[in-house]
Each structure stands twice: as structure tokens, then as C-alpha cells.
Scaffold this motif. Structure first.
Motif: not given
Length: 491
Positions: A403-421
Motif C-alpha cells: 500500500n505504502s510505507a509512507i505514514e505521516t502527513s509530512d512524508e506524504i507532502t514531501d513525496d508529492l513535492v518531489a513528484g512536481v519538482k
């Protein structure tokens, strides 16, 4: 199914339709529940309710048994067709031996081919965004496109496609599988928004458009416009995303799930292989009713319908009675034979799976490359359906397995930011306060991740409009002004 069986016994089309109609009438009459019998019970104190809405459904079912089946290609006409005659490998491993993309254009390409705008559609829209000589019917964004309008065809060359997976000219479940000559139905591979966008860029290659002036879309189209800017940053000059999201949220996923469940529960759905039989009319109608509730807002319906009834001088009824009920009934009935049920399943599922996060994008890319390598090693001339990629978990990008190893809100946001870098284009992100399907929090999230990624040219615009999610189709003045300003201002 009835049509398949009666094709053998009654080769003449007229006799076959008559036989199917008679069989359908017998089926309906013999399978009717005693509770629906129209004669009053002998000992009952009250007569049974009348159900004219069920009578209409039964009548429509008899008509569908007799044929002819809808031809979705005739719903929209006048489009151009681009054929990509090479294999198209999908993110989840499915294969399309070739694909067609229906598209329409307005305006003229300039000399250096730098004035092209790609309009991305919502879930069930066609390429017919605006009228033209080959199809003079108004398009779904008629008032937004044209000379001097929000998307000015005196200045821009505008392209709109029917997404793959759709049924208005582009390859989808309704299309014939070249390996079998029969319609794909649910052998069609699962799609992602990324797949849809990659197919659109094949069309742009065909048109020799190296770089878009802008990528523009609303709702599912807004997902596509963001995806295009993130996946092809060097080929997108400006970004407009309206009433969309960076990743699908649980509420909208749940609503689309309910629609699909209603559709698949139709006894005629037949696991998607209904093309030679009776279309899942009832399931489509129920699915559309659920969808329509999410497209508008309570305040608008208070103003339009209130609690008014269709016939206030008559006793209340269990069939459509309030004006809001008659509206839902009419809208859903009109839609259910104009759009393919399988397309609704596939395209809505692609919306559910959308997530611009870097980990998700990497995982999809890895799956696709795995399938491509497997195809080279073991060519499958006839494999065009739901080929599922099986990858070792160790081969998947970190945090994308399971499903995902990303758990926290900050990690989710960081992953989204990296997706649109890499999405550094001037961006307009527009939301509507009354939108319950894509609440403004989700558009704020898009603007936020773009800014955190380093994009200093992000404009967030929030409308206080009563039309809900459909505001992008209705509010020409405010939505149109925002679009026009972003496209024509020097940034």
C-alpha cells in the motif's frame, strides 16, 4: 445472452428483434415478484402503490432486448483520428497492440508551432469541446473557446482529445481487439491518468508540436494537466488545473466506487461482456444519479428546486416526486445510453488511482518498463488484455511496495513535492468553495506542493460560486476571466 442465442435461430435481423422482444416480455412477466403485481390484494385494506418509474424501466428493458444497441461513435461526429500503430504498454502492464485517439482542433498553428493549447477532458466528455464546420453542435466548453473568448482561437491553436478508455472515437473497451476482432470489453487493460497523458503526447508528436503553450483541464482534466506538466515539464509552457487534485482522496474514491458497484450489480452487466446482449441500463442510470448529486451543490438546488413537488395536488409517490428527484431521473436516463458502461468503470478507476507523488510515478514507470522488457523477451502477438505485471518487491521504488510505507502527513507532502519538482511552469490553480467532489483543500494542496517545489509563479484562485463541481462548465464570467488572464498575461 439473448442476442447471441437468437442470432443463430433467427438470422434475419427483423425476425431476431421480434423474437428477442417477445422473449424479453415473457421473461419480465414470468419473473415479476408477486409484490409488484398491480392487482390489489384480496384482503388488503389499501390498494398497492403505483410504480410508473418501474414500468418505464421495464419498458426500456424490453426495447433494449429488441435492439438496436447504441452506437457511441455516432454520439460525437466530425473528429479527426490519429492511429498509433505500435504497441502501447500501460502502467499496470496491459498491452494495446495499437491505439486510436479522436481529436478536434480550432484555430491555426503559428509558424514555429508554439501556440498550441491542449484541453484535457473530464470523465465522460468527448473531444467536441467547441463547434466547428464538421460538427456544428455546441461543444461541452462552447462558451469558453472561440475568437476573443477565454481560450482565444484567433491567437491559439486548440486541441482536445477523447481520452483512451473512452468511447467517443478513442480506443477503449468498446473498441475491437485486433487480436480477436471482438470488442475488448473487460479484457481491456487497466489505465492510469499517466497512460492517458502519455497517449496524448503521442498525438502531439504526430502533430509536430514539441512544446505546448499551455496544458488546461478541469476535474479529471485538471489531473491530466498537472500530470502533463510534471511528467513532460520541458513540453508544457503553462499549467491550468481547475477543480482537481494532486492525488485522489478517500471521499471521491468512495463516491466513484459506489457508482461502479451500482453499475456492476445490474444483472445485464455480465462482467462487462454485454455488447451482444442487453446493456446495463439500470446500473448506468443509478451510477449517474450518484454522480450528479456530487456535481452540483445544495445551495444551488435549494434555489432551483427547493422542496417543490412535481404534482403538489397529488398524493406523495415513491417514484420521482420532488422536482429534484425528477431532475436526477431525467439527467440519468439521458446519460445512460450515451456513454459506455465499461468506459465509466475504467476511466473512473483511473481517477481513483491518480497520485502525482514521486514514489507512485516511479513505481508505475518501473512496472511499465518491466512489462516492456518482458514483451521484448516473449513477444505476445495476441496478448492485448489484462496482463498483470508481477514484480519482486525489492525491484519497486522504496515506499511504493504494497500500500505504502509512507505514514505521516509530512512524508506524504514531501513525496508529492518531489513528484512536481520539475513543474516550474506559470500555474493557475482554481477551486470552488461549493465543490463537494473536489473540495478547495485539494486545490490548495496542488498550489502548496508546487510552491514548495520551488515554483514561484503559482496563482491560486478560489471562487465563491454556488454551482459546485460543475462551476467550470457554467461560470463563464469568472472561470473564463481567470483562464484568459493566465493565458494572455506576461508572466
Amino acid at each position: 445472452m439473448l442476442r447471441t442465442a437468437y442470432s443463430r435461430a433467427f438470422p434475419h435481423a427483423t425476425l431476431r428483434r421480434a423474437a428477442i422482444a417477445l422473449a424479453g416480455a415473457r421473461l419480465l412477466s414470468t419473473s415479476a415478484s408477486p409484490k409488484l403485481h398491480r392487482s390489489p390484494p384480496l384482503s388488503g385494506a389499501n390498494p398497492p402503490m403505483e410504480f410508473p418509474c418501474i414500468d418505464r424501466i421495464e419498458s426500456r428493458q424490453r426495447d433494449l432486448m429488441a435492439g438496436p444497441e447504441p452506437t457511441y461513435e455516432k454520439v460525437v461526429t466530425g473528429y479527426e483520428l490519429f492511429t498509433h500503430d505500435k504497441a502501447f504498454v500501460c502502467d499496470h502492464g496491459g498491452l494495446l497492440p495499437s491505439l486510436d485517439i479522436a481529436y478536434e482542433t480550432w484555430g491555426e498553428l503559428n509558424a514555429d508551432r508554439s501556440n498550441a493549447i491542449l484541453i484535457h477532458t473530464g470523465l465522460s466528455a468527448s473531444s467536441h469541446a467547441h463547434s466547428h464546420a464538421k460538427n456544428t453542435n455546441p461543444g461541452w466548453w462552447e462558451k469558453f473557446i472561440g475568437p476573443g473568448k477565454a481560450i482565444d482561437t484567433d491567437r491559439f491553436f486548440v486541441v482536445c482529445t477523447n481520452v483512451i478508455g473512452g468511447c467517443y472515437g478513442s480506443t477503449g473497451p468498446w473498441s475491437a481487439d485486433p487480436a480477436t476482432g471482438k470488442r475488448y470489453a473487460t479484457t481491456f487493460p487497466l489505465l492510469t491518468i499517466n497512460d492517458i497523458v502519455r497517449a496524448q503526447f503521442l498525438l502531439l508528436d504526430h502533430l509536430r508540436i514539441d512544446r505546448l503553450y499551455a496544458s488546461v483541464g478541469a476535474s479529471m482534466g485538471g489531473m491530466q494537466s498537472l500530470c502533463a506538466a510534471a511528467l513532460h515539464p520541458s513540453r508544457v509552457g503553462r499549467l491550468i488545473s481547475i477543480s482537481a487534485c494532486a492525488r485522489s482522496h478517500p471521499y471521491s474514491i468512495a463516491l466513484r466506487f459506489a457508482q461502479r458497484q451500482a453499475l456492476m450489480a445490474d444483472p445485464n452487466f455480465n462482467r462487462g461482456f454485454y455488447y451482444d446482449g442487453v446493456l446495463p441500463h439500470i446500473g448506468m442510470k443509478l451510477a449517474r444519479q450518484v454522480a450528479t448529486v456530487t456535481y452540483r451543490s445544495g445551495p444551488e438546488w435549494e434555489l432551483r428546486f427547493g422542496r417543490r413537488r412535481r404534482a403538489p395536488d397529488q398524493p406523495p409517490a415513491l417514484c420521482p416526486d420532488f422536482l429534484i428527484e425528477t431532475y436526477l431521473d431525467h439527467q440519468s436516463e439521458r446519460f445512460c445510453l450515451q456513454y459506455d458502461a465499461n468506459s465509466l468503470l475504467y476511466v473512473s478507476k483511473a481517477m481513483d488511482m491518480f497520485d502525482i507523488s514521486k514514489s507512485v510515478t516511479q513505481r508505475l514507470h518501473a512496472q511499465r518498463e518491466h512489462a516492456r522488457a518482458e514483451l521484448k523477451q516473449n513477444p505476445r502477438s495476441s496478448n492485448s488484455g489484462n496482463h498483470t505485471v508481477c514484480m519482486n518487491v525489492d525491484d519497486q521504488p522504496q515506499s511504493a511496495a504494497g500500500n505504502s510505507a509512507i505514514e505521516t502527513s509530512d512524508e506524504i507532502t514531501d513525496d508529492l513535492v518531489a513528484g512536481v519538482k520539475d513543474a516550474m511552469q506559470p500555474a493557475l490553480i482554481l477551486g470552488v468553495q461549493s465543490d463537494i467532489l473536489f473540495p478547495v483543500k485539494q486545490q490548495k494542496e496542488i498550489a502548496d506542493i508546487l510552491r514548495r517545489a520551488g515554483n514561484s509563479r503559482v496563482t491560486y484562485y478560489e471562487l465563491d460560486a454556488m454551482y459546485g463541481h460543475d462551476t467550470f462548465l457554467i461560470d463563464v464570467v469568472n472561470v473564463g476571466a481567470a483562464i484568459k488572464g493566465h493565458l494572455e498575461n506576461d508572466i
